[in-house]
Design an enzyme around this catalytic site. Structure first.
Site, PDB file in Angstrom:
ATOM      1  N   ASP A 412       0.782  -1.230   0.000  1.00 42.18           N
ATOM      2  CA  ASP A 412       0.000   0.000   0.000  1.00 42.18           C
ATOM      3  C   ASP A 412       0.818   1.286   0.000  1.00 42.18           C
ATOM      4  O   ASP A 412       0.282   2.346  -0.331  1.00 42.18           O
ATOM      5  CB  ASP A 412      -0.965  -0.001   1.185  1.00 42.18           C
ATOM      6  CG  ASP A 412      -2.136  -0.956   0.947  1.00 42.18           C
ATOM      7  OD1 ASP A 412      -2.300  -1.398  -0.197  1.00 42.18           O
ATOM      8  OD2 ASP A 412      -2.871  -1.245   1.898  1.00 42.18           O
ATOM      9  N   TYR A 499     -10.432  -0.158   0.318  1.00 47.21           N
ATOM     10  CA  TYR A 499     -10.320  -0.410   1.754  1.00 47.21           C
ATOM     11  C   TYR A 499     -10.063   0.871   2.530  1.00 47.21           C
ATOM     12  O   TYR A 499      -9.448   1.814   2.020  1.00 47.21           O
ATOM     13  CB  TYR A 499      -9.187  -1.403   2.042  1.00 47.21           C
ATOM     14  CG  TYR A 499      -9.663  -2.827   2.250  1.00 47.21           C
ATOM     15  CD1 TYR A 499     -10.461  -3.161   3.343  1.00 47.21           C
ATOM     16  CD2 TYR A 499      -9.318  -3.838   1.366  1.00 47.21           C
ATOM     17  CE1 TYR A 499     -10.905  -4.459   3.542  1.00 47.21           C
ATOM     18  CE2 TYR A 499      -9.743  -5.146   1.546  1.00 47.21           C
ATOM     19  CZ  TYR A 499     -10.541  -5.450   2.640  1.00 47.21           C
ATOM     20  OH  TYR A 499     -10.984  -6.721   2.833  1.00 47.21           O
ATOM     21  N   HIS A 545      -7.893 -13.528   1.191  1.00 48.54           N
ATOM     22  CA  HIS A 545      -6.667 -12.732   1.136  1.00 48.54           C
ATOM     23  C   HIS A 545      -6.150 -12.523   2.554  1.00 48.54           C
ATOM     24  O   HIS A 545      -6.838 -12.801   3.535  1.00 48.54           O
ATOM     25  CB  HIS A 545      -6.900 -11.389   0.440  1.00 48.54           C
ATOM     26  CG  HIS A 545      -8.011 -10.576   1.034  1.00 48.54           C
ATOM     27  ND1 HIS A 545      -9.340 -10.811   0.768  1.00 48.54           N
ATOM     28  CD2 HIS A 545      -7.982  -9.519   1.884  1.00 48.54           C
ATOM     29  CE1 HIS A 545     -10.095  -9.941   1.415  1.00 48.54           C
ATOM     30  NE2 HIS A 545      -9.292  -9.148   2.116  1.00 48.54           N
ATOM     31  N   HIS A 547      -4.270  -9.691   5.130  1.00 50.61           N
ATOM     32  CA  HIS A 547      -3.820  -8.329   5.417  1.00 50.61           C
ATOM     33  C   HIS A 547      -2.646  -8.388   6.384  1.00 50.61           C
ATOM     34  O   HIS A 547      -2.690  -9.128   7.382  1.00 50.61           O
ATOM     35  CB  HIS A 547      -4.937  -7.513   6.078  1.00 50.61           C
ATOM     36  CG  HIS A 547      -6.104  -7.233   5.189  1.00 50.61           C
ATOM     37  ND1 HIS A 547      -6.123  -6.212   4.281  1.00 50.61           N
ATOM     38  CD2 HIS A 547      -7.312  -7.851   5.085  1.00 50.61           C
ATOM     39  CE1 HIS A 547      -7.285  -6.190   3.647  1.00 50.61           C
ATOM     40  NE2 HIS A 547      -8.022  -7.184   4.112  1.00 50.61           N
ATOM     41  N   GLU A 597      21.012 -10.784  15.263  1.00 47.36           N
ATOM     42  CA  GLU A 597      19.766 -10.465  14.562  1.00 47.36           C
ATOM     43  C   GLU A 597      19.033 -11.712  14.100  1.00 47.36           C
ATOM     44  O   GLU A 597      17.795 -11.748  14.120  1.00 47.36           O
ATOM     45  CB  GLU A 597      20.074  -9.547  13.374  1.00 47.36           C
ATOM     46  CG  GLU A 597      20.523  -8.155  13.818  1.00 47.36           C
ATOM     47  CD  GLU A 597      21.031  -7.296  12.683  1.00 47.36           C
ATOM     48  OE1 GLU A 597      20.803  -6.062  12.721  1.00 47.36           O
ATOM     49  OE2 GLU A 597      21.653  -7.847  11.753  1.00 47.36           O
ATOM     50  N   ASP A 701      21.730   0.061  19.940  1.00 42.90           N
ATOM     51  CA  ASP A 701      20.505   0.783  19.630  1.00 42.90           C
ATOM     52  C   ASP A 701      19.635  -0.148  18.783  1.00 42.90           C
ATOM     53  O   ASP A 701      19.992  -0.478  17.651  1.00 42.90           O
ATOM     54  CB  ASP A 701      20.828   2.067  18.870  1.00 42.90           C
ATOM     55  CG  ASP A 701      19.641   3.014  18.775  1.00 42.90           C
ATOM     56  OD1 ASP A 701      18.553   2.655  19.259  1.00 42.90           O
ATOM     57  OD2 ASP A 701      19.811   4.113  18.211  1.00 42.90           O
ATOM     58  N   LEU A 702      18.504  -0.581  19.339  1.00 41.49           N
ATOM     59  CA  LEU A 702      17.714  -1.647  18.729  1.00 41.49           C
ATOM     60  C   LEU A 702      16.399  -1.128  18.144  1.00 41.49           C
ATOM     61  O   LEU A 702      15.800  -0.171  18.655  1.00 41.49           O
ATOM     62  CB  LEU A 702      17.414  -2.735  19.757  1.00 41.49           C
ATOM     63  CG  LEU A 702      18.621  -3.380  20.445  1.00 41.49           C
ATOM     64  CD1 LEU A 702      18.158  -4.465  21.406  1.00 41.49           C
ATOM     65  CD2 LEU A 702      19.602  -3.932  19.421  1.00 41.49           C
TER      66      LEU A 702
END
Length: 792
Positions: A412, A499, A545, A547, A597, A701-702
């Site tokens: 979108d 939508y 679908h 979202h 990570e 710093d996350l």
């Protein structure tokens, strides 16, 4: 005698011929009495009305006076804008004038440019680097200069590319520098220069097929005045990188027309830099493919094509199904107003431009053209909880067997998610809300003014934030304590064609931030097989679908050096210490520090429940526990689409994780991009690369990337539109040993009730909060304009 005669004439007025009959038995007597009583009633009514009016007037002056205004709402200071205030109209114009004056860029003004020229497509604020912003916010550095991010569609270059430039300093720009490498031309969003070159191809094809469309669907496209079709574009533009082929579907024009989509589509191939080479490359009709319009016409005429026929529901003269016209059993039986909000003490939040303060909370917000709502410098009682809390992207991936659904993989941000249309007072937001206008510039000459695009309001959530009734177990009680959950809501509603997404950021007084999104608006239908959905109105189905919504959560817990752990709930089987001959099965907690990570890229497993905790190793509460905030996910769904086996998932790699934690980088500002939509296969932003370099995340710093998701199987109750009830998803940022106790204990809105000295009496402690007379919130007349084009 005179007195007697007077009485006779006054009360009976009896003629002489009736003087022998008692006066009270005559008709005339009772007529006279009726007249007297009538005037007496009028006099009494007037007197009573005056009395009631005086009483009510006194009550109104005491109980129904206008509510006070409360805390101030101040507009943006364009002479000294905040760090995160979106560009003003003057700044937009200054950037445009500067860029168009640079001869090396060879830019043409929007209204003069053609498809093959260089022109500006987007202008918006570029948020300053975090390190510079924090230095200023923490009083250790100068205010960062304001800069704009400008997107140029360089169709005049060989080969054509999309370019991005950082322009500054504002308000008087003097330089421009490239922001990132040139972006492939075929991945750009279709703009208002490209669509006009596609429309003639559509019109020519629809003109040639006019009779087929009329016979098959009862609707037409070319030169239509009644029962008309309109077009809808599909994305992505092809099945591999570099393709630019649009399947154009046709649906009924009018309210809810997207709920009736024909089984006719055209594929336009427009990859070439030369528009004269664009053409209709495929045709789809009634589940059959054709290589050209002529092939369909010939087959239709000779009977080799299986023909479609109009649906009776779709041909009805009064099509109410997808409209908002009231129908059905009246609710309520007689029209009446529902409850509304009042602010007895006046507005309890303050607004200065885009800065908001409420009950210890403070934050700044902006509305990004691509990433929608963004919050910055979110603090509670002066301590920063999050540097950034922002919407990143939303997707809806459809399933089906026809070109419409095979190509409905929507990302979108491509569709101007920041362009929010006017919110309606009393429906989209309460009457008491404060509304904000915004400026957005994308594919237009000048920025568009979006009236009332965002609102903020205080709300009684209708549930106690906390409470307890303490029984004495003897028919009475020791105390009752409770507090209503008054919250502040910042709301933005984004309409993406069919939508509507209701985005809320909700601030509770116990230090909790709730992030919520709700779905409403029209479903897209198709004439597909029922393996992808249930039969619905007009012979259509609503295709299944999914979202998904992605958020960036840059938590700064007492600084930027944080850790991330899962607090796992695990089973243990122990010997019962009371009965050594028995074993005992129970749960316990197990802290699990995530060091890299990859370890912190999580897919939820119901067999391994856990808390997601971000904390500062150097800071503890009074009990020696690390102070932290946890992310609680209340709206998650697993995507079944495999990233490894299906190429389009690469462009939405964030959708594969309910939560992923990475080290924050200026080079990784967003999880998605408007250019991913048309190149899901080699996307400009591949979120998986954020994880694959597997950097250390201990005392760094996350950033948490949070995904909310739901599977949607449309059903008949989705007509006329999907309702928000049951479609809302949310996650929470909740203090986790951050405070020594619930910070809402400081609220004077709490209530403590204890037994009084006399039997049956109680003492009510409201901590100074007045119960006073009622008031009426000032309400402006209902207005709705709905226009948004242009700067004024």
């Amino acid at each position: 005698m005179e007195t007697s005669d007077a009485k006779t004439y006054t009360y009976s007025a009896v003629p002489e011929k009736n003087s022998d009959k008692p006066a009270w038995k005559t008709v005339t007597f009772w007529q006279a009495v009726s007249v007297v009583l009538f005037f007496a009633c009028i006099a009494l009514a007037v007197a009573l009305g005056a009395f009631v009016a005086s009483v009510n007037g006194g009550e109104r002056s005491q109980h129904v006076t206008p509510c006070p205004a409360g805390l101030p709402v101040e507009p943006m200071n364009e002479d000294d804008p905040g760090l995160y205030d979106d560009l003003s109209l003057a700044e937009h114009n200054a950037v445009r004038v500067y860029m168009e004056s640079q001869e090396t860029l060879a830019l043409k003004p929007w209204d003069e440019a053609g498809f093959s020229d260089n022109f500006i497509n987007i202008i918006e604020l570029l948020v300053p680097e975090k390190s510079k912003a924090l230095a200023f916010l923490n009083g250790r550095g100068d205010k960062p200069e304001r800069q704009a991010l400008v997107t140029v569609h360089a169709g005049g270059k060989t080969p054509p590319v999309v370019e991005e430039y950082v322009v500054g300093p504002l308000p008087n720009p003097a330089r421009h520098t490239p922001y990132r490498s040139p972006i492939p031309w075929t991945s750009r969003a279709i703009d208002a220069k490209e669509y006009p070159l596609i429309f003639p191809l559509i019109d020519d094809a629809a003109s040639a097929l006019h009779n087929i469309l009329k016979e098959s669907y009862g609707y037409t496209y070319h030169n239509c005045t009644k029962r008309c079709l309109v077009t809808f574009d599909t994305v992505p533009k092809g099945y591999k990188s570099g393709e630019r082929r649009s399947w154009i579907l046709f649906h009924r024009k009018g309210p809810g027309g997207v709920t009736y989509v024909t089984d006719f589509m055209l594929q336009i191939t427009h990859e070439s830099v030369d528009p004269s080479e664009w053409h209709v490359s495929r045709v789809y009709y009634n589940k059959q493919y054709f290589d050209s319009v002529e092939q369909l016409i010939t087959g239709y005429a000779d009977g080799s094509v299986e023909k479609d026929t109009p649906d009776a529901d779709a041909m009805a003269d009064e099509i109410l199904y997808p409209t908002f016209v009231r129908r059905g059993k009246p609710q309520p039986a007689s029209p009446s107003r529902g409850p509304t909000l009042t602010e007895p003490g006046g507005r309890r939040y303050a607004v200065r431009g885009r800065h908001v303060e409420y009950m210890g909370w403070s934050f700044d917000w902006r509305l990004s053209t691509a990433q929608s709502m963004q919050l910055y410098d979110v603090r509670m009682n002066g301590e920063r909880i999050a540097y950034e809390l922002s919407t990143q992207d939303a997707t809806s991936f459809y399933s089906g067997s026809n070109p419409e659904m095979l190509n409905n993989l929507f990302v979108d941000s491509y569709w101007d998610v920041g362009r929010s249309y006017e919110l309606t007072q009393g429906i989209d937001c309460p009457e008491t809300a404060t509304f904000f206008d915004t400026l957005q510039q994308r594919s237009t000459k000048e920025p568009s003014l979006m009236k009332n695009a965002v609102c903020v309001f205080e709300l009684n959530a209708g549930i106690p934030l906390r409470r307890h009734f303490d029984s004495d177990f003897a028919g009475g009680f020791n105390f009752y304590g409770g507090m209503a959950d008054h919250v502040l809501v910042l709301r933005h509603i984004n309409t993406v064609y069919n939508y509507d997404y209701v985005y809320d950021y909700i601030f509770h007084q116990n230090g909790v931030i709730e992030v919520r999104v709700g779905l409403t608006g029209y479903i897209i239908t198709s004439q597909d097989t029922t393996r992808y959905g249930y039969p619905l109105y007009a012979g259509e189905i609503g295709n299944v679908h999914q979202h998904s919504f992605n958020y960036k959560v840059d938590l700064d817990i007492l600084g930027t050096q944080n850790r991330f752990e899962t607090v796992d709930i695990v089973l243990e089987n122990i010997t019962n210490p009371e009965r050594p001959d028995l074993h005992h099965i129970q749960t316990r907690i197990q802290r699990n520090l995530k060091r890299t990570e990859r370890e912190a890229a999580l897919q939820y497993d119901f067999n391994r429940p856990k808390y997601y905790n971000f904390y500062n190793e150097e800071e503890t509460n009074r009990f020696g526990v690390n102070r932290g905030y946890r992310v609680q996910l209340n709206g998650i769904a697993k995507t079944l689409l495999p990233r490894q086996d299906w190429a389009p998932m690469r462009g939405v790699a964030w959708q594969n994780y309910q939560l992923a934690v990475t080290r924050r980088k200026e080079s990784e500002p967003t999880s998605s991009s408007i250019y991913n939509q048309n190149d899901l296969y080699e996307p400009l932003v591949d979120f998986q690369t954020f994880i694959d370099d597997d950097e250390n995340i201990v005392d760094e710093d996350l950033v948490a990337w949070v995904t909310l998701s739901t599977h949607h199987i449309p059903h008949s109750e989705d007509f006329p539109t999907t309702a928000t009830a049951g479609t809302q998803m949310q996650f929470f940022l909740r203090p986790f040993n951050y405070y020594d106790e619930d910070p809402s204990v400081g609220s004077s809105n709490a209530v403590l009730i204890t037994p009084g000295e006399k039997s049956g009496s109680v003492r009510v402690e409201r901590f100074g909060t007045p119960t006073g007379p009622a008031c009426v919130s000032e309400q402006s007349p209902f207005r709705y304009n709905g226009t948004w084009l242009g700067p004024h």
